[in-house]
Enzyme design. Structure first.
Site, PDB file in Angstrom:
ATOM      1  CG  ASP A  93      29.113  91.396  58.280  1.00 49.42           C
ATOM      2  OD1 ASP A  93      29.880  92.298  58.658  1.00 49.42           O
ATOM      3  OD2 ASP A  93      27.892  91.398  58.512  1.00 49.42           O
ATOM      4  CG  ASP A 128      29.747  98.311  61.312  1.00 46.60           C
ATOM      5  OD1 ASP A 128      30.278  97.361  60.712  1.00 46.60           O
ATOM      6  OD2 ASP A 128      28.513  98.483  61.344  1.00 46.60           O
ATOM      7  CB  CYS A 278       8.870  83.359  37.462  1.00 42.68           C
ATOM      8  SG  CYS A 278      10.658  83.218  37.367  1.00 42.68           S
ATOM      9  CB  CYS A 280      13.743  81.359  36.796  1.00 44.03           C
ATOM     10  SG  CYS A 280      13.045  80.396  38.145  1.00 44.03           S
ATOM     11  CB  CYS A 283       9.127  79.299  37.378  1.00 50.13           C
ATOM     12  SG  CYS A 283       9.423  79.990  39.015  1.00 50.13           S
TER      13      CYS A 283
HETATM   14 ZN   LIG Z   1      11.122  81.444  38.801  1.00 49.62          ZN
END
Ligand SMILES: [Zn+2]
Length: 648
Positions: A93, A128, A278, A280, A283
């Site tokens: 950016d 911009d 979850c 992942c 987790c």
């Molecule tokens: Zn997770």
């Protein structure tokens, strides 16, 4: 002007969404892509860790690097990839975010563009003027005018990096449309839609759709489109359905600092959680009690990692949905997570003409009804419009209730020269037996018993369709439930007749190729049936094969002999016109590349069977369109038609 070496290739499509690959400087970015925001001064998770998690690109802020002497000198000396220790695609950016927050930056656009290019950025962004939502129209106009001037200046800038032109326009759809259409003419390699973060933060998702769609429609199909700040996975499928290809996420880090746990359908607070819903890495290796007991910094990092992984997982889910053709189902499912998202889905239906023009006519997956909104998908309206192509002169309409598919087998009926037999469908309104194999009529799953919205939908479809007939016969059960007018019957046996293959073939051709196609293709045709009694091949009286009916989606696939007959339809129907340069290759059976397409029937969609012709309307080949008509004319690279048979 110096053009950076790059390519954006579209590899899959559904609704207005697509999957693609953006190649730049030997790096690849699969789209739709999520680019995590990396703060060069404070890295919660390092770019190397992001690469290991599977991110192919990141976004960072060139203005922060530029303003910090140490970082600036290091970036200039080593390049941005070495500075950040990341070999994937780096987008930067340019300080617009700072302009948004503080209304000023201490750099000119030219300086910051030069800096981005010198440090080896892959995708730079113009400077911009971001305009917040709800400002007075005059302020939005003034900012948009300034953004356009800057876009014109940026587009002239000599560079090696790709450059992004950003559409602003606050909460004014018409202004966004105008600015997008000007910016699309300036030759940027990437387009972006900005200034919408506050809307997303406030859950103003329907407005997001009303503002993104007009801009998106004017940005064309050839370039990837970045939606700035769409970092929450609950929005990914919606944004992709609208035609956005890239997102950036600062949310993963901001939320983590604040103890917020992202899920694909919303955000939860860590202190409210009793379970980690979850699997992942974070987790599965920690319990909620462990996470809570960690010190703030460690917890923030783990939470950020979880937030990133669920975001990446959702992007992959969206890509899979695009490839298999179930993006509408995914968006409808996500819309159930929050009423504001459901309103966004409703707002989307206002743009279904645009979306229909891009949506494939046949998909690998069946159409699943998920609720009343499914009735508003483009596929439903497209079907009802295509019914109007079928020639029905002087026949009587017979309406039956739904049965097990295929209906003609369940009822042991087929349409005859006297009776046009249709099933009243809770999803598609009317399904004539002649075209019941066509995708998605055979390939859809509805409810056991229709719900109220479906009954209204059925009633409307029947009323419209029946208006074209002098005599209508209605099965007694339908007459009761739908309150349809007509001659009521109880046993469908009286409509039994020998199957008429020519009638069926003609209806199929009209439905698929357009009005009049059936007469051209199958006047005097013979049919061959499979052992199960399904129509499979059509021959001319002389025994020449004209077309086969593909069993999985009921699409008529033409031979050259069939294509020659269809060529009697008036141009541009069913045609893709190619440049003479490509003629020889296409005749040999090679695919048609988009850059050789000179003209195209506007009714062509991805998956349409088409006639490939030269400028003199001579047949070169038949094949399957991979792109929509609009895309064929706009895209500079990639296959437009997969040729099936060349015509030597
Ligand atoms: Zn997770």
């Amino acid at each position: 002007m110096h053009q950076p070496v790059h390519m954006f290739e579209i590899t899959g499509r559904d609704a207005a969404g697509r999957c693609g690959v953006l190649s730049i400087n030997g790096r690849r970015l699969e789209t739709p892509a999520i680019l995590p925001v990396v703060n060069p001064k404070k890295m919660l998770i390092t770019p190397r860790e992001l690469a290991e998690m599977g991110f192919q690109g990141i976004i960072t802020n060139s203005y922060i690097i530029y303003r910090d002497e140490g970082l600036r000198e290091e970036a200039l000396a080593k390049g941005i990839h070495a500075l950040l220790d990341f070999d994937g695609v780096i987008m930067t950016d340019s300080g617009s975010f700072q302009l948004f927050r503080y209304r000023r930056v201490e750099v000119s656009q030219r300086e910051i563009l030069e800096f981005q290019d010198r440090i080896g950025v892959d995708i730079g962004v113009m400077l911009d003027i971001p305009t917040p939502p709800d400002v007075p129209a005059s302020a939005a106009e003034r900012d948009a005018g300034e953004t356009l001037l800057r876009a014109e200046e940026a587009a002239e800038f000599e560079r090696r990096m790709l450059l992004t032109g950003t559409v602003q326009g606050s909460t004014y759809p018409e202004l966004r449309r105008r600015l997008a259409s000007r910016i699309s003419e300036l030759g940027f390699e990437v387009h972006a839609i900005g200034g919408v973060v506050p809307l997303m933060e406030d859950y103003r998702f329907a407005e997001l759709v009303r503002l993104v769609m007009p801009a998106r429609q004017c940005l064309g199909h050839a370039k990837p489109v970045h939606l700035f700040g769409a970092g929450h996975p609950m929005l990914f499928s919606l944004a992709v359905l609208m035609g956005c290809d890239m997102f950036d996420s600062a949310a993963y880090a901001l939320y983590a600092r604040d103890g917020r746990y992202i899920t694909p359908s919303g955000t939860l607070r860590l202190e409210e959680l009793r379970e980690l819903p979850c699997s992942c890495r974070v987790c599965s290796e920690h319990t909620i009690a462990e996470l809570r007991s960690l010190d703030a910094e460690e917890r923030e990092k783990l939470l950020a990692e979880h937030n990133l992984l669920v975001s990446l997982e959702e992007v992959r889910r969206v890509r899979q949905a695009v490839h298999e053709g179930s993006l509408w189902e995914l968006v409808e499912r996500r819309a159930r997570a929050h009423p504001r998202l459901l309103e966004a889905l409703h707002a989307l239906h206002a743009h279904s003409d645009y979306i229909e023009a891009l949506e494939p006519v046949t998909k690998p997956r069946a159409f699943f009804y998920t609720g009343a909104e499914s009735l508003l998908r483009p596929a439903v309206r497209r079907h009802l419009e295509r019914l109007g192509n079928i020639e029905l002169r002087g026949r009587e309409l017979v309406l039956l209730q739904e049965a097990e598919k295929p209906f003609s087998r369940s009822y042991r009926l087929s349409s005859s020269r006297r009776y046009h037999i249709c099933v009243v469908s809770q999803v598609f309104g009317i399904i004539p037996l002649e075209v019941e194999e066509s995708y998605p009529l055979m390939q859809h799953e509805g409810l056991e018993v229709p719900e109220e919205a479906q009954l209204r939908h059925m009633r409307r479809a029947v009323d419209e369709y029946a208006a074209g007939f002098e005599r209508v016969h209605v099965h007694t059960s339908l007459a009761e439930v739908l309150n349809v007018e007509g001659e009521v019957f109880e046993s469908h046996g009286e409509f039994r007749a020998d199957p008429d293959p020519e009638l069926k073939l003609r209806a199929l051709a009209d439905y698929q190729f357009g009005r009049g196609a059936g007469r051209m293709l199958f006047s005097s045709a013979r049919a061959e049936y499979s052992r199960q009694g399904m129509l499979r091949r059509a021959y001319s009286d002389e025994g020449e094969l004209l077309a086969t009916l593909r069993p999985e989606d009921g699409v008529l696939v033409l031979t050259i002999a069939g294509a020659r007959r269809l060529l009697r339809l008036p141009p541009p129907m069913c045609r893709v016109v190619v440049d003479e340069e490509a003629e020889r290759f296409v005749r040999e059976g090679r695919s048609v590349y988009a850059r050789f397409v000179k003209a195209c029937d506007p009714a062509v969609r991805p998956g349409s069977e088409v006639l490939v012709v030269n400028g003199e309307d001579e047949l070169l080949a038949t094949g399957r369109a991979v792109l929509s008509a609009q895309e064929m004319l706009e895209l500079g690279c990639g296959v437009a038609v997969k040729t099936r048979h060349g015509c030597r």
